[in-house]
Design an enzyme around this catalytic site. Structure first.
Site, mmCIF file in Angstrom:
data_model
loop_
_atom_site.group_PDB
_atom_site.id
_atom_site.type_symbol
_atom_site.label_atom_id
_atom_site.label_comp_id
_atom_site.label_asym_id
_atom_site.label_seq_id
_atom_site.Cartn_x
_atom_site.Cartn_y
_atom_site.Cartn_z
ATOM 1 N N TYR A 31 39.481 -4.878 9.768
ATOM 2 C CA TYR A 31 40.269 -5.636 8.773
ATOM 3 C C TYR A 31 41.722 -5.144 8.757
ATOM 4 O O TYR A 31 42.653 -5.944 8.762
ATOM 5 C CB TYR A 31 39.609 -5.464 7.398
ATOM 6 C CG TYR A 31 40.253 -6.240 6.273
ATOM 7 C CD1 TYR A 31 40.097 -7.611 6.170
ATOM 8 C CD2 TYR A 31 41.006 -5.586 5.301
ATOM 9 C CE1 TYR A 31 40.676 -8.318 5.126
ATOM 10 C CE2 TYR A 31 41.585 -6.283 4.251
ATOM 11 C CZ TYR A 31 41.420 -7.649 4.161
ATOM 12 O OH TYR A 31 41.989 -8.344 3.130
ATOM 13 N N SER A 88 47.603 -8.145 3.513
ATOM 14 C CA SER A 88 46.958 -7.165 2.616
ATOM 15 C C SER A 88 47.713 -5.850 2.724
ATOM 16 O O SER A 88 48.362 -5.585 3.754
ATOM 17 C CB SER A 88 45.504 -6.952 3.050
ATOM 18 O OG SER A 88 44.940 -5.850 2.377
HETATM 19 N N1 LIG Z 1 40.838 -10.027 -3.179
HETATM 20 C C1 LIG Z 1 41.505 -8.980 -2.722
HETATM 21 O O1 LIG Z 1 41.408 -7.856 -3.291
HETATM 22 C C2 LIG Z 1 42.420 -9.116 -1.544
HETATM 23 C C3 LIG Z 1 43.321 -8.083 -1.289
HETATM 24 C C4 LIG Z 1 44.191 -8.186 -0.205
HETATM 25 C C5 LIG Z 1 44.170 -9.295 0.594
HETATM 26 N N2 LIG Z 1 43.274 -10.300 0.344
HETATM 27 C C6 LIG Z 1 43.303 -11.460 1.247
HETATM 28 O O2 LIG Z 1 43.466 -12.637 0.480
HETATM 29 C C7 LIG Z 1 42.844 -13.738 1.148
HETATM 30 C C8 LIG Z 1 41.918 -14.451 0.184
HETATM 31 O O3 LIG Z 1 40.923 -13.531 -0.253
HETATM 32 P P1 LIG Z 1 40.068 -13.741 -1.579
HETATM 33 O O4 LIG Z 1 39.924 -12.439 -2.217
HETATM 34 O O5 LIG Z 1 40.582 -14.898 -2.350
HETATM 35 O O6 LIG Z 1 38.637 -14.098 -0.905
HETATM 36 P P2 LIG Z 1 37.517 -15.175 -1.282
HETATM 37 O O7 LIG Z 1 37.467 -15.405 -2.747
HETATM 38 O O8 LIG Z 1 36.305 -14.687 -0.570
HETATM 39 O O9 LIG Z 1 38.068 -16.490 -0.580
HETATM 40 C C9 LIG Z 1 38.157 -16.590 0.817
HETATM 41 C C10 LIG Z 1 38.445 -18.020 1.190
HETATM 42 O O10 LIG Z 1 38.524 -18.125 2.618
HETATM 43 C C11 LIG Z 1 37.628 -19.136 3.047
HETATM 44 N N3 LIG Z 1 37.106 -18.847 4.372
HETATM 45 C C12 LIG Z 1 36.593 -17.689 4.848
HETATM 46 N N4 LIG Z 1 36.186 -17.846 6.114
HETATM 47 C C13 LIG Z 1 36.454 -19.141 6.447
HETATM 48 C C14 LIG Z 1 36.251 -19.923 7.614
HETATM 49 N N5 LIG Z 1 35.668 -19.445 8.729
HETATM 50 N N6 LIG Z 1 36.644 -21.221 7.586
HETATM 51 C C15 LIG Z 1 37.207 -21.750 6.486
HETATM 52 N N7 LIG Z 1 37.426 -21.070 5.357
HETATM 53 C C16 LIG Z 1 37.045 -19.773 5.339
HETATM 54 C C17 LIG Z 1 36.516 -19.120 2.001
HETATM 55 O O11 LIG Z 1 35.793 -20.327 1.966
HETATM 56 P P3 LIG Z 1 34.228 -20.431 2.364
HETATM 57 O O12 LIG Z 1 33.639 -19.065 2.364
HETATM 58 O O13 LIG Z 1 33.623 -21.339 1.364
HETATM 59 O O14 LIG Z 1 34.304 -21.044 3.692
HETATM 60 C C18 LIG Z 1 37.345 -18.960 0.738
HETATM 61 O O15 LIG Z 1 37.898 -20.196 0.343
HETATM 62 C C19 LIG Z 1 42.142 -13.147 2.365
HETATM 63 O O16 LIG Z 1 42.949 -13.316 3.509
HETATM 64 C C20 LIG Z 1 42.015 -11.672 2.023
HETATM 65 O O17 LIG Z 1 41.964 -10.863 3.178
HETATM 66 C C21 LIG Z 1 42.397 -10.227 -0.703
#
Ligand SMILES: NC(=O)c1ccc[n+]([C@@H]2O[C@H](COP(=O)([O-])OP(=O)(O)OC[C@H]3O[C@@H](n4cnc5c(N)ncnc54)[C@H](OP(=O)(O)O)[C@@H]3O)[C@@H](O)[C@H]2O)c1
Length: 265
Positions: free
Chosen positions: A155, A142
């Site tokens: 985070y 991130s």
């Molecule tokens: N969206 C943003 O603005 C943004 C910006 C920078 C970085 N990121 C990074 O991008 C990545 C994906 O984020 P996203 O925005 O796509 O989030 P999201 O839509 O909430 O998806 C998160 C994914 O991680 C899985 N997950 C979380 N905890 C878990 C666990 N204990 N075991 C197995 N699976 C787990 C969730 O599945 P379940 O909850 O169903 O288990 C889901 O599939 C993350 O690392 C986040 O920090 C996101």
């Protein structure tokens, strides 16, 4: 880019950015492993990967906070496909509270265990397979790993640690023929905003902020991150390892300008 015959294991691919990466790699010919903790959401993404000859999408329910689940994820992947070419460490969560408030240490533990520890466990198990395929690792970090945000201290520290892991691992695995890179998104439209909202429409607030402050004047989409991941895993990036690649609409640069402006005005 053609990933025909490749096997890609993408954590957190039941939602958001991970789903986007899985569908992108699938559309480019890869077999994909879809994971998360929610069987219904896993199946929905598997269903989006329409059946083709010699190409499969495997759904595996995994809690990355449980080491045994991670072992089973790797075993089921290798059992189904016989190899692994690409590991995308994407799954991650945001903080539930802020430093100095009640519950911070609980938030810290879950953020660190999900965003850093689980990646150590999984990556160690996958490396022997990547050695055989001259494979690729991409960590989804991130901009929070590069720029301090006091409201999300745990985070930021977790993503910063992940970036250092990427750099160390690239040196360790380069001689073994494995490339390791990081993609560092800024705000991307995913369900993470609903999960982290505290009685406000965090996505709408974020979108407005991006339109105002990001040089490219919009929030990012999962496809923006997925394209960068596909590039890094492709032969076009064969001389790139240890890179920390912001996919941020220019926001890191814009912040540099605003900080400098404050300093000199
Ligand atoms: N969206 C943003 O603005 C943004 C910006 C920078 C970085 N990121 C990074 O991008 C990545 C994906 O984020 P996203 O925005 O796509 O989030 P999201 O839509 O909430 O998806 C998160 C994914 O991680 C899985 N997950 C979380 N905890 C878990 C666990 N204990 N075991 C197995 N699976 C787990 C969730 O599945 P379940 O909850 O169903 O288990 C889901 O599939 C993350 O690392 C986040 O920090 C996101």
């Amino acid at each position: 880019m053609d990933f025909t015959g490749k096997v890609a294991l993408i954590t957190g691919s039941s939602s958001g950015i991970g789903e986007g990466i899985a569908i992108k790699l699938w559309s480019l010919g890869a077999n994909v492993v879809i994971t998360g903790r929610d069987n219904k959401r896993i199946q929905e993404v598997v269903n989006k990967c329409q059946n083709r000859d010699n190409q499969r999408a495997l759904g595996v329910r995994t809690d990355l906070l449980v080491d045994k689940d991670i072992e089973e994820l790797v075993a089921k992947t290798v059992g189904e496909f016989g190899k692994i070419d690409i590991l995308v460490n994407n799954a991650g969560i945001g903080p539930t509270t802020t430093f100095g408030t009640p519950g911070y240490l609980e938030s810290y533990d879950v953020v660190m265990n999900t965003n850093v520890r689980s990646i150590q466990v999984l990556t160690q198990l996958v490396i022997p397979y990547l050695e055989k395929t001259n494979g690729n690792i991409v960590n989804i970090s991130s901009v929070a790993g590069l720029k301090p945000l006091p409201i999300a201290m745990d985070y930021c520290m977790a993503k910063s640690a992940l970036d250092m892991f990427t750099k160390c691992l690239a040196l360790y695995l380069g001689p073994k023929g494995i490339r390791v890179n990081s993609v560092n998104p800024a705000a991307i439209r995913t369900p993470i905003f609903e999960r982290n909202s505290r009685n406000v429409d965090l996505l709408a607030i974020t979108e407005a902020n991006c339109q105002q402050k990001y040089p490219l004047k919009r929030i990012g989409e999962p496809e923006d991150v997925a394209s960068a991941v596909a590039y890094l895993c492709s032969p076009a990036a064969s001389f790139i390892t240890g890179a920390i690649l912001p996919v941020d609409g220019g926001s890191l640069r814009a912040d540099d300008i605003s900080v400098a402006a404050k300093k000199y005005n």
